[in-house]
Design a protein around this motif. Structure first.
Motif, PDB file in Angstrom:
ATOM      1  N   UNK A 272      -0.356  10.406   1.059  1.00 49.21           N
ATOM      2  CA  UNK A 272       0.976   9.803   1.143  1.00 49.21           C
ATOM      3  C   UNK A 272       1.723  10.332   2.362  1.00 49.21           C
ATOM      4  N   UNK A 273       1.536  11.614   2.643  1.00 51.37           N
ATOM      5  CA  UNK A 273       2.228  12.219   3.784  1.00 51.37           C
ATOM      6  C   UNK A 273       1.706  11.685   5.115  1.00 51.37           C
TER       7      UNK A 273
ATOM      8  N   UNK B 252      -6.073   6.059   6.371  1.00 49.98           N
ATOM      9  CA  UNK B 252      -5.510   6.820   5.251  1.00 49.98           C
ATOM     10  C   UNK B 252      -6.067   6.277   3.942  1.00 49.98           C
ATOM     11  N   UNK B 253      -6.083   4.971   3.830  1.00 57.71           N
ATOM     12  CA  UNK B 253      -6.566   4.290   2.628  1.00 57.71           C
ATOM     13  C   UNK B 253      -8.050   4.604   2.401  1.00 57.71           C
TER      14      UNK B 253
ATOM     15  N   UNK C 286       3.719   5.609  -5.739  1.00 56.81           N
ATOM     16  CA  UNK C 286       3.662   5.559  -7.200  1.00 56.81           C
ATOM     17  C   UNK C 286       2.582   6.466  -7.782  1.00 56.81           C
ATOM     18  N   UNK C 287       1.416   6.530  -7.121  1.00 57.23           N
ATOM     19  CA  UNK C 287       0.280   7.244  -7.722  1.00 57.23           C
ATOM     20  C   UNK C 287      -0.155   8.501  -6.965  1.00 57.23           C
ATOM     21  N   UNK C 288       0.215   8.603  -5.681  1.00 50.00           N
ATOM     22  CA  UNK C 288      -0.301   9.718  -4.879  1.00 50.00           C
ATOM     23  C   UNK C 288       0.790  10.396  -4.054  1.00 50.00           C
TER      24      UNK C 288
ATOM     25  N   UNK D 100       0.826  -1.203   0.000  1.00 41.30           N
ATOM     26  CA  UNK D 100       0.000   0.000   0.000  1.00 41.30           C
ATOM     27  C   UNK D 100       0.864   1.259   0.000  1.00 41.30           C
ATOM     28  N   UNK D 101       1.926   1.225   0.776  1.00 41.49           N
ATOM     29  CA  UNK D 101       2.834   2.374   0.845  1.00 41.49           C
ATOM     30  C   UNK D 101       3.481   2.626  -0.516  1.00 41.49           C
ATOM     31  N   UNK D 102       3.875   1.560  -1.196  1.00 46.92           N
ATOM     32  CA  UNK D 102       4.493   1.701  -2.516  1.00 46.92           C
ATOM     33  C   UNK D 102       3.483   2.224  -3.543  1.00 46.92           C
TER      34      UNK D 102
END
Length: 206
Positions: free
Chosen positions: A91-92, A117-118, A83-85, A77-79
């Motif tokens: 992301x922060x 966050x998700x 990659x997209x956000x 999820x972090x990756x």
């Protein structure tokens, strides 16, 4: 070891009563039949502890497997966020990945932070519709992540319950254990008082 010794005592007690032609008892009128019952209780206690330890080990294996799975999903999820956000607030807001050796509270806190966050990202209408809701490997979703966290929580509860029950079983087992050890000493004294040193049974007093 005590279990074997108890059976030797019971056998000797039986032969002593046969030799004397009458039943004999220990302090408080304690009889051979009562020792048989106490030994059965001890054996039940030992079995209970064994079952409890096995359940703890099983739940610990389930916990470890779930943690491994969730930490792998955490990385994925972090990756995906990178990659997209990467430039978004989502992301922060991603928490630091918990170490595999961390305890229950810190592990769950980090996982629950990520699931929030998700969830927030999925409902952010400012993001491209073709990237929401965010999924990772094999179509794994935020709902899947939340379900796995719930399963981990349940496992922590089950593990704690198994540990408490095993502790209680150990404590319960210690009562007949100490009592039987005392009765062995009493029986030895009783047999010596009822037999002549020249009697065959005297030489085999346990």
């Amino acid at each position: 070891m005590l279990k074997i010794q108890m059976k030797v005592v019971l056998d000797h007690w039986n032969r002593l009563e046969t030799e004397l032609g009458q039943a004999v008892s220990l302090e408080g009128g304690y009889t051979r039949d009562q020792m048989v019952d106490d030994l059965a209780a001890l054996e039940d206690g030992v079995t209970g502890v064994t079952v409890g330890v096995s359940e703890q080990e099983r739940q610990a294996q389930v916990r470890d497997a779930l943690k491994t799975k969730l930490l792998t999903r955490f990385d994925q999820a972090k990756n995906k966020l990178k990659a997209q956000f990467r430039s978004t607030r989502h992301a922060a807001a991603v928490p630091r990945k918990p170490d595999a050796t961390l305890g229950q509270d810190k592990t769950l806190a980090a996982l629950e932070d990520l699931v929030e966050v998700w969830k927030t990202l999925n409902t952010d209408t400012s993001l491209p519709t073709n990237q929401r809701p965010m999924t990772i490997a094999r179509g794994y979703t935020q709902a899947d992540f939340a379900a796995d966290i719930a399963a981990l929580k349940a496992t922590y509860v089950a593990l704690g319950t198994a540990a408490r029950e095993t502790k209680q079983r150990r404590a319960t087992r210690s009562t007949p254990l100490s009592g039987l050890a005392k009765r062995v000493t009493q029986y030895r004294a009783l047999a010596k008082s009822e037999l002549e040193p020249t009697d065959a049974l005297y030489a085999t007093i346990p």
